[in-house]
Design an enzyme around this catalytic site. Structure first.
Site, mmCIF file in Angstrom:
data_model
loop_
_atom_site.group_PDB
_atom_site.id
_atom_site.type_symbol
_atom_site.label_atom_id
_atom_site.label_comp_id
_atom_site.label_asym_id
_atom_site.label_seq_id
_atom_site.Cartn_x
_atom_site.Cartn_y
_atom_site.Cartn_z
ATOM 1 N N LYS A 79 0.856 -1.179 0.000
ATOM 2 C CA LYS A 79 0.000 0.000 0.000
ATOM 3 C C LYS A 79 0.903 1.244 0.000
ATOM 4 C CE LYS A 79 -3.914 1.718 2.838
ATOM 5 N NZ LYS A 79 -4.716 1.421 4.062
ATOM 6 N N SER A 154 -9.585 1.416 3.084
ATOM 7 C CA SER A 154 -8.706 2.218 2.257
ATOM 8 C C SER A 154 -7.660 1.411 1.491
ATOM 9 C CB SER A 154 -7.994 3.261 3.127
ATOM 10 O OG SER A 154 -7.154 2.613 4.072
ATOM 11 N N SER A 178 -9.753 -1.260 7.199
ATOM 12 C CA SER A 178 -9.160 -0.974 5.891
ATOM 13 C C SER A 178 -8.432 -2.134 5.215
ATOM 14 C CB SER A 178 -8.206 0.223 5.984
ATOM 15 O OG SER A 178 -8.956 1.425 5.987
#
Lengths: 491, 478
Positions: A79, A154, A178
């Site tokens: 990420k 996310s 997330s």
């Protein structure tokens, strides 16, 4: 079966037996990536050349007879809030568009030492604030099961990249779901470890007391494999726990007989019918294998959600104060300091600004008592509520999300509509508990995730139960059918 | 002014002498090239996390113990938030409602009476960086940030408003300076910023108990500045109050050049620092056994040392106080005593000749060219009568200039005192026969003539004659 469809533990075997080479594997993934990326848009940054170089080195070392670490040659992505020295680390924000990390996150160091090959950095909601990737300052990632839908967030880019076969696994961060929620939306396994199990050093903070790093993988075995590599105390993160790291692979057995499983009814009330049905279906299978299942009651997820948004926003308002353009990141030209701050930070997106304003408010003056301290009290209640549950149950099972992946644009414009979507996830963050999302069925053709919540440091048990259920089902083997662009044979 | 009572409270920051910073491994060394001692943690880069320096914790505890504080086994760190470029994170990790040390005191000797200044708290926090502005602060076209100091461990010591005059404030600071330096946890150099002082001052009608509106003084860069700044501010507030005007609650800067304080910012719209617990650092829970070990490493503090000097060495209270007032001087004195047992003589030499000579050259005792061992040797030579006290002073000057052992100097210059009776008798006879007039005068009752004759003997022997012996021989002969 194509290489890009396989989990890491199978690839590991092929690699160690010399069936395939690391470079070959990287090339296969890069080819797949080029085919599907135009539709999925999981990535912010690609590191093809470095990946090919790294893979070639691994092949050389293996040919030279070296004993290779466990993830040698496995293609992965991080990420974009993980620092990798020399690579852009944007956190999905325009503020950090040109920011190049000056050091490696601890987990990246551990992954590199384990031989994992980094193909790039994945898309995310700006500074991890959001649950769809629609708040990414760059682009919206698409759900590989239906590109008209969001992949969740996310860590949406991380989930979509795994589901689409662009990489074998990714790491994400989970502050209020997330990792788990996008894993559920994309039909893969997502694990949020116990708070303190995995180092946060080198990972841009959203809410430091809630954030935790974890893997997004094709199956449960890969999650165990990854957890083995990334877990453990880190001298650079004072909140990491001294608890020993067991070999999580040892927990991968099918036995669940006698395990006591609680099913909190509050976590099904708002769930879509298809979601609830799929989760209950999974629970039935566990029951059939001898688990003792009981309906139970927990504090309403609404309380958790309210406390979560106050605490997370408070910490975020402070954590993001460093994004001011003074030493790094975007800086606007201005005549004085005040304007420089205001104009630079004006580049932050609407959701980030909203949470900074909220967080600044709840820490100010009297609001500190009425909101922040009150939320901390609720947090204590949530912990106590779980502690009571552990007197009766070994683990709890809920849906990961009340819905399957929504359509792109469905939630935008109304943040209050979007927030409760995290509901089933935030309680584990508030209490610091390990929680895992496992594919447990489809609802109208879209994946449904089952959430397993355990006691602190009970990741092994979560993996065991998830593995047992996975053996009963085929959901982890079902891959979405991504329509590929005309880009065959590019690599 | 006589209608008003001055009420002063101090906030003193001392930088702890750890090798590395409070929350990262960067060096704390003073004077390095700008930004050469920084890392992702102290520069507030994404993902940087604080890790507490245990040495700093230990030092803070030592200082707390020396200030008679309660050490709080459980305490925590908090974020104090404000936007300013001297702190890359835009918050400072400090301690808000649970300081490490609380409820201490320092006793002062104010005009012969003991006065207790209570310490409200002493807590750990990180220092900010240094800004250099192009031109004046207001309207500076640019400012440069040096983050080397960012994250250096500070102990903030806050007194109760127990100080009653600017002179007392200075006295307190001197005492605090000495106590902290005794513990060895800080060098307390005001000029290098390793000790900084802000002062709160207000006036109230003499005899009343309430507190008046206070102002906070900053930019007090020396003990003298503290005293002068406070004196100016007390006068200023008294003038306002006498004229029926109101004292504005504000922060004021001491302008050392102009000798005045100037308003900087109003405190009325007081800043909200939005404190909240630092989530990256678990609350501290001190181990009792560890704390016990730390307290056993406490050095002897000034008060105890003073008492010991009086009790065991037989020094006068005044001498003991002077020697103990700076740790290095007392250390030097005690080292002299390792090689020479006459405490009183050693004290006189250290306080008199040694400190006087150092002051003349503007030197600190750490830079003293005369080693304690050499001074002890000098004292021994004098005690054994090998040299006279007058000779000793000359030898000391030579030692100070060359760093040589007094034994070597005495030998080189042939300075050994003449104590041989026969040799001196000859000299005495020679002097008496050469000065018949003086002999007559002495016999006629003029005592001054005797002194002249002694002087003549000393002159003949180039000062090497033992004075007592000379006196004795002269008296015999006359």
């Amino acid at each position: 079966m194509e290489l890009w469809q396989q989990p890491a533990h199978k690839l590991q075997k092929l690699l160690s037996e010399g069936e395939i080479g690391a470079r070959e594997l990287t090339v296969a993934h890069l080819k797949r990536l080029r085919e599907v990326e135009p539709q999925i848009q999981s990535f912010i940054t690609l590191t093809e050349e470095a990946a090919l170089r790294q893979a070639a080195q691994i092949d050389e070392r293996r040919e030279a007879g070296e004993k290779m670490p466990p993830l040698s040659g496995i293609p992965m992505a991080l990420k974009d809030n993980f620092c990798v020295q020399g690579l852009p680390t944007t956190c999905g924000s325009k503020m950090l568009k040109d920011y190049v990390a000056v050091y490696d996150a601890t987990v990246q160091r551990r992954l590199r030492r384990a031989g994992a090959v980094l193909l790039g950095k994945t898309n995310m909601d700006e500074f991890a604030m959001g649950s769809t990737t629609e708040y990414s300052a760059y682009h919206i990632s698409k759900n590989p099961w239906d590109t008209g839908r969001v992949p969740g967030g996310s860590s949406g880019g991380s989930a979509a990249a795994v589901a689409a076969g662009e990489v074998t696994f990714t790491l994400g961060t989970d502050t209020g779901g997330s990792i788990r929620q996008p894993a559920a939306f994309c039909g893969i396994v997502g694990l949020k470890p116990t708070y303190g199990r995995v180092s946060r050093s080198g990972v841009m903070a959203y809410a430091s007391s809630l954030d935790q790093v974890g893997p997004l993988t094709r199956d449960v075995t890969d999650a165990a494999l990854l957890l083995n590599v990334i877990s453990g105390q880190d001298p650079l993160d004072s909140t990491t726990a001294p608890e020993d790291v067991p070999d999580y692979g040892k927990f991968l057995r099918r036995d669940v007989a006698g395990l006591r499983i609680g099913v909190p009814r509050e976590y099904f009330r708002g769930a879509e019918e298809g979601v609830a049905a799929a989760v209950y279906g999974g629970i039935k299978l566990l029951e059939k294998r001898g688990a003792v299942v009981e309906e139970t009651s927990l504090l309403s997820p609404d309380y958790c959600s309210n406390a979560y948004y106050i605490i997370a926003a408070a910490e975020a308002s402070s954590n993001l104060a460093c994004i001011d353009g003074v030493r790094y990141g975007y800086r606007a030209q201005a005549d004085n300091l005040q304007d420089m701050y205001l104009e630079s930070r004006g580049l932050l997106g609407p959701e980030v600004r909203r949470r900074i304003i909220l967080g600044t408010y709840v820490l100010s003056g009297d609001a500190y008592k009425t909101y922040y301290l009150q939320a901390q009290r609720v947090r204590t209640l949530v912990r106590e509520d779980f502690n009571k549950a552990w007197e009766r149950y070994d683990l709890l099972i809920t849906p990961t999300s009340p819905t399957t992946a929504p359509e792109i644009g469905a939630g935008i414009g109304g943040p209050l509509n979007l927030y409760p979507r995290d509901d089933y996830n935030v309680s584990a963050n508030l209490a610091g508990l390990p929680a895992l999302s496992l594919p447990c069925g489809l609802s109208q053709g879209l994946p449904v995730g089952m959430q397993l919540i355990g006691k602190p440091f009970a990741e092994g048990l979560l993996l065991q139960v998830a593995y047992s259920l996975e053996q009963e089902t085929e959901y982890h083997k079902v891959l979405p059918d991504v329509v590929t662009a005309d880009s065959e044979g590019v690599v | 002014m006589q209608d008003w009572e001055t009420v002063i409270g101090l906030e003193v920051h001392v930088a702890l002498l750890t090798k590395s910073k409070l929350f990262c491994g960067c060096s704390t060394e003073y004077g390095a090239a700008p930004n050469s001692q920084t890392c992702p943690v102290c520069l507030g880069h994404p993902g940087g996390l604080p890790v507490l320096n245990e040495q700093a914790l230990e030092y803070a505890i030592k200082a707390g113990l020396a200030l008679n504080c309660r050490i709080n086994y459980s305490c925590k760190f908090d974020r104090k938030q404000y936007f300013y470029p001297d702190m890359a994170k835009n918050y400072q990790i400090s301690q808000d409602d649970q300081p490490l040390c609380s409820q201490g005191y320092v006793d002062l000797d104010v005009e012969g009476e003991r006065k207790r200044i209570r310490i409200n708290r002493a807590h750990l926090e990180e220092d900010a960086g240094k800004l250099t502005h192009e031109g004046d602060l207001v309207g500076a076209p640019s400012s440069l940030v040096d983050s080397n100091r960012c994250g250096v461990p500070l102990l903030e010591i806050v007194t109760e408003p127990d100080i009653s005059s600017p002179a007392e404030a200075r006295l307190f600071l001197n005492k605090l300076w000495n106590i902290i330096r005794y513990t060895g946890v800080s060098d307390c150099k005001m000029e290098e910023g390793s000790m900084r002082c802000d002062a709160n001052i207000s006036l109230r009608p003499r005899g009343s108990q309430g507190l008046g509106t206070k102002t906070e003084l900053k930019n007090l860069n020396s003990f003298r500045a503290v005293e002068r700044g406070l004196a100016f501010e007390a006068e200023r507030q008294a003038r306002l109050l006498a004229a029926g005007e109101r004292v504005l609650q504000e922060t004021r800067l001491w302008d050392v050049e102009a000798g005045v304080t100037r308003g900087m910012r109003s405190k009325e719209g007081a800043h909200d620092y939005r404190y909240f617990p630092e989530p990256n650092l678990p609350p501290l829970s001190l181990d009792a056994a560890w704390l016990e070990r730390v307290s056993q490493t406490m050095p002897e503090l000034p008060a105890a040392r003073e008492e010991r000097f009086i009790r065991e060495l037989g020094l006068s209270p005044y001498d003991a106080e002077v020697l103990v007032a700076a740790r290095e001087v007392a250390d030097y004195f005690e080292e002299v005593l390792q090689h020479f047992s006459g405490a009183k003589a050693a004290a006189n030499w250290v306080m008199g000749e040694l400190l006087g000579r150092l002051k003349k050259d503007g030197l600190e005792i750490a830079d003293c060219p005369v080693s304690p061992q050499h001074l002890a040797n000098l004292l021994a030579l004098q005690e054994k009568g090998q040299i006279s006290s007058k000779m000793a002073k000359g030898v000391f000057e030579e030692m100070f200039n060359t760093g040589k052992d007094p034994k070597a100097i005495v030998k080189e210059k042939g300075l050994v005192q003449i104590t041989d009776v026969d040799a001196l008798k000859a000299v005495v006879d020679k002097v008496l026969s050469a000065n018949p007039q003086s002999v007559e005068d002495y016999k006629g009752g003029k005592d001054r003539a005797f002194g002249f004759l002694v002087g003549q003997v000393m002159k003949e022997t180039r000062g090497r004659a033992n004075p007592q012996l000379v006196t004795k021989l002269l008296k015999e002969r006359l």
